[in-house]
Design a protein around this motif. Structure first.
Motif, PDB file in Angstrom:
ATOM      1  N   UNK A   1       7.843  -3.148  -1.274  1.00 28.09           N
ATOM      2  CA  UNK A   1       7.879  -2.935   0.174  1.00 28.09           C
ATOM      3  C   UNK A   1       8.730  -1.706   0.453  1.00 28.09           C
ATOM      4  N   UNK A   2       8.081  -0.547   0.358  1.00 31.14           N
ATOM      5  CA  UNK A   2       8.754   0.734   0.560  1.00 31.14           C
ATOM      6  C   UNK A   2       7.773   1.699   1.219  1.00 31.14           C
ATOM      7  N   UNK A   3       8.227   2.910   1.412  1.00 38.95           N
ATOM      8  CA  UNK A   3       7.358   3.983   1.897  1.00 38.95           C
ATOM      9  C   UNK A   3       6.962   4.913   0.765  1.00 38.95           C
ATOM     10  N   UNK A   4       7.235   4.500  -0.463  1.00 42.09           N
ATOM     11  CA  UNK A   4       6.931   5.328  -1.627  1.00 42.09           C
ATOM     12  C   UNK A   4       5.563   4.959  -2.188  1.00 42.09           C
ATOM     13  N   UNK A   5       5.005   5.859  -2.985  1.00 44.35           N
ATOM     14  CA  UNK A   5       3.735   5.542  -3.632  1.00 44.35           C
ATOM     15  C   UNK A   5       3.957   4.381  -4.592  1.00 44.35           C
ATOM     16  N   UNK A   6       2.930   3.598  -4.772  1.00 46.47           N
ATOM     17  CA  UNK A   6       3.026   2.448  -5.651  1.00 46.47           C
ATOM     18  C   UNK A   6       3.395   1.158  -4.940  1.00 46.47           C
ATOM     19  N   UNK A   7       3.700   1.247  -3.643  1.00 42.74           N
ATOM     20  CA  UNK A   7       4.036   0.031  -2.907  1.00 42.74           C
ATOM     21  C   UNK A   7       2.763  -0.755  -2.597  1.00 42.74           C
ATOM     22  N   UNK A   8       2.929  -1.975  -2.112  1.00 49.29           N
ATOM     23  CA  UNK A   8       1.739  -2.753  -1.760  1.00 49.29           C
ATOM     24  C   UNK A   8       1.132  -2.175  -0.479  1.00 49.29           C
TER      25      UNK A   8
END
Length: 108
Positions: free
Chosen positions: A42-49
Motif C-alpha cells: 500500500x504505497x504510491x510506488x511501482x509494485x504496489x497492489x
C-alpha cells in the motif's frame, strides 16, 4: 495533433482519482494497522497492489457493501477511459466507448 483531448476535464478526473486512491490507502493502512514506513503493498510506488485490488479488499473486509463496490468499479472504468484513451474527451465519448449498460449505471 488536431484532436481536442479536453485536458481540463481529464485533469479534473485525474485529480479526483488521485485523491480518492490516497484516501483509500489511508483507510487501508488504518484498518490493517500498518505502520511500517517501508511497506510494499500500500504505497504510491511501482509494485504496489492495484486500486481495484484495494477496492476488492475493502469489500472483503466488509467496509464496502456490494452496491458501493460496484460504484467504485464503474468509476474506475470511466477513469480509465479518460486517462488511457485519447478518443475519450467527454462523458458522451466515454459512454459510447463503454456501452449503454454503463450509461444506465452511471445515470442511476
Amino acid at each position: 495533433m488536431g484532436n481536442n483531448i479536453n485536458l481540463q476535464l481529464r485533469s479534473k478526473i485525474l485529480d479526483i482519482a488521485l485523491n480518492l486512491e490516497h484516501g483509500v490507502n489511508l483507510l487501508l493502512l488504518a484498518l490493517l494497522s500498518i505502520e511500517n514506513p517501508q511497506r510494499k503493498a500500500i504505497t504510491n510506488k511501482s509494485g504496489n497492489i492495484s486500486f481495484k485490488n484495494k477496492i476488492d479488499l475493502l469489500f472483503d473486509l466488509d467496509v464496502l457493501n456490494s452496491d458501493e463496490h460496484k460504484k467504485f468499479l464503474l468509476l474506475m472504468e470511466f477513469r480509465n477511459q479518460f486517462l488511457h484513451n485519447i478518443e475519450c474527451s467527454s462523458f458522451e465519448n466515454a459512454v459510447k466507448l463503454l456501452g449503454a449498460d454503463k450509461e444506465k449505471k452511471l445515470l442511476k
